[in-house]
Design an enzyme around this catalytic site. Structure first.
Site, PDB file in Angstrom:
ATOM      1  N   SER A   2       0.831  -1.199   0.000  1.00 33.59           N
ATOM      2  CA  SER A   2       0.000   0.000   0.000  1.00 33.59           C
ATOM      3  C   SER A   2       0.865   1.248   0.000  1.00 33.59           C
ATOM      4  O   SER A   2       1.988   1.254   0.527  1.00 33.59           O
ATOM      5  CB  SER A   2      -0.888  -0.006   1.249  1.00 33.59           C
ATOM      6  OG  SER A   2      -1.475   1.255   1.470  1.00 33.59           O
ATOM      7  N   TYR A  35      -2.039  -0.095  10.239  1.00 36.99           N
ATOM      8  CA  TYR A  35      -2.265  -0.768   8.959  1.00 36.99           C
ATOM      9  C   TYR A  35      -1.049  -0.607   8.060  1.00 36.99           C
ATOM     10  O   TYR A  35      -0.498  -1.573   7.522  1.00 36.99           O
ATOM     11  CB  TYR A  35      -3.514  -0.208   8.272  1.00 36.99           C
ATOM     12  CG  TYR A  35      -3.598  -0.567   6.807  1.00 36.99           C
ATOM     13  CD1 TYR A  35      -3.858  -1.878   6.409  1.00 36.99           C
ATOM     14  CD2 TYR A  35      -3.394   0.399   5.826  1.00 36.99           C
ATOM     15  CE1 TYR A  35      -3.906  -2.209   5.058  1.00 36.99           C
ATOM     16  CE2 TYR A  35      -3.455   0.076   4.480  1.00 36.99           C
ATOM     17  CZ  TYR A  35      -3.712  -1.228   4.105  1.00 36.99           C
ATOM     18  OH  TYR A  35      -3.757  -1.558   2.767  1.00 36.99           O
ATOM     19  N   LYS A  81       1.895  -3.417   6.663  1.00 37.02           N
ATOM     20  CA  LYS A  81       2.324  -3.610   5.273  1.00 37.02           C
ATOM     21  C   LYS A  81       3.836  -3.439   5.143  1.00 37.02           C
ATOM     22  O   LYS A  81       4.508  -4.201   4.432  1.00 37.02           O
ATOM     23  CB  LYS A  81       1.586  -2.626   4.360  1.00 37.02           C
ATOM     24  CG  LYS A  81       0.103  -2.894   4.194  1.00 37.02           C
ATOM     25  CD  LYS A  81      -0.161  -4.193   3.456  1.00 37.02           C
ATOM     26  CE  LYS A  81      -1.624  -4.360   3.090  1.00 37.02           C
ATOM     27  NZ  LYS A  81      -1.888  -5.660   2.425  1.00 37.02           N
TER      28      LYS A  81
END
Length: 344
Positions: A124, A148, A152
């Protein structure tokens, strides 16, 4: 050639399934259905005339992973499975590290045990944190502003370490920006559980009357209209990028040696649109008004984020084809044809 698609019942995964099937691959999907619906496979079959093999399971379950590799001769993996809501990750960080990071390490371990060493990983643009400038290149500093994004980035680092330790691993890390839109058929699209976390499905549900209004988080950013600017990319363009990244893993030199190693690619359009510009485009496409309220900034969000896609164009031969008008038209077709998503 058999491809395992983890999270393949989800939004991006299902669109990638279609392109894989249309390209002649055998597709095995592993998904725990925590944010997806098995009806998607009926829709995929309607579109392609084929259906992936579906295994309901979780990447946290190493025994289930091992069974998939035992039952199917998997040649490569496209790894989508993971939790993906920024706000939820801030509230529940341990859940994100457990599911995304620990689950991915399980997957990589089982892959190695079965001598499957080719993977395309769904990363991402959040790994760039709050970038000092835009457009964002792959060599920019990495730092995530929320759990989050941190999850990643951790997985990326694990993959880089794996490639250093064992050069047989061929890895494409795809940092993509903001996927929107839907398949042109209107049969599959984004179908979030509960209230959507992402802008486009939220706007669509306001337009169709399921939600009262859009809360715009932040109206005082240093942008064209004070609202956050993002690089929105059509989900079909994004899916096509995964097939290009998969093909790159098989490239060999004159001696027949694999040459890709571990490489990173941005998948974005290179254009940024503000929240209010997206709202305006959606109103035009749908013919519906989208009422909104400017609210306070959301924890972990940044002002502006859009890609420099030149590296992906040069190395993968990939460029986004669809503009914002097509994105919102296709998203509205999906939403208006399926007001309750995959549920009748």
């Amino acid at each position: 050639m058999a491809i395992l698609v983890t999270g393949g019942a989800g939004y991006i995964g299902s669109h990638t399934d279609i392109l894989l099937l249309e390209a002649g691959f055998d597709v095995v999907v592993l998904d725990n259905l925590c944010n997806s619906d098995p009806e998607v496979f009926n829709r995929i079959e309607t579109i392609t005339g084929k259906c992936p093999v579906f295994v309901e399971g979780d990447i946290l379950d190493k025994a289930a992973l091992n069974q998939v590799f035992t039952d199917h001769k998997i040649d490569a993996v496209i790894h989508f499975a993971g939790l993906k809501a920024v706000g939820e990750s801030v509230a529940k960080p341990v859940m994100y590290y457990q599911n995304n990071v620990a689950g991915s390490v399980n997957l990589f371990e089982v892959m190695a045990q079965h001598n499957c060493k080719r993977i395309v990983f769904s990363s991402s643009a959040t790994v760039y944190g709050d970038p000092a400038s835009v457009p964002i290149r792959e060599d920019f500093p990495l730092s995530a502003t929320n759990p989050y994004g941190q999850s990643k980035l951790m997985i990326e680092n694990v993959l880089r370490d794996i490639a250093l330790a064992d050069p047989q691993w061929q890895i494409s890390i795809l940092r993509y920006f903001n996927p929107v839109g839907a398949h042109a058929s209107g049969l599959i699209g984004e179908d979030p559980n509960g209230i959507p976390n992402n802008l486009m499905p939220y706007v669509a549900q306001v337009a169709i009357g399921k939600l009262e209004q859009l809360n715009v988080f932040g109206g005082d950013y240093p942008t064209v209209d004070g609202t956050g600017v993002r690089d929105y990319i059509h989900v079909v363009d994004l899916a096509a990028g995964h097939l290009k990244a998969l093909a790159a893993l098989s490239v060999t030199d004159a001696k027949g040696s694999l040459t890709h190693g571990c490489q990173v690619y941005n998948l974005g359009t290179g254009n940024g649109y503000s929240v209010l510009q997206v709202v305006s485009a959606f109103e035009k496409a749908s013919g519906r008004r989208v009422p909104y309220l400017i609210a306070g900034r959301r924890a972990g969000d940044i002002a502006t984020c859009y890609a420099d896609p030149a590296h992906s164009a040069n190395k993968l031969g990939w460029r986004a084809e669809f503009g914002i008008e097509q994105m919102v038209e296709d998203h509205w077709r999906w939403q208006s044809s399926n007001p309750s998503g995959y549920k009748a």
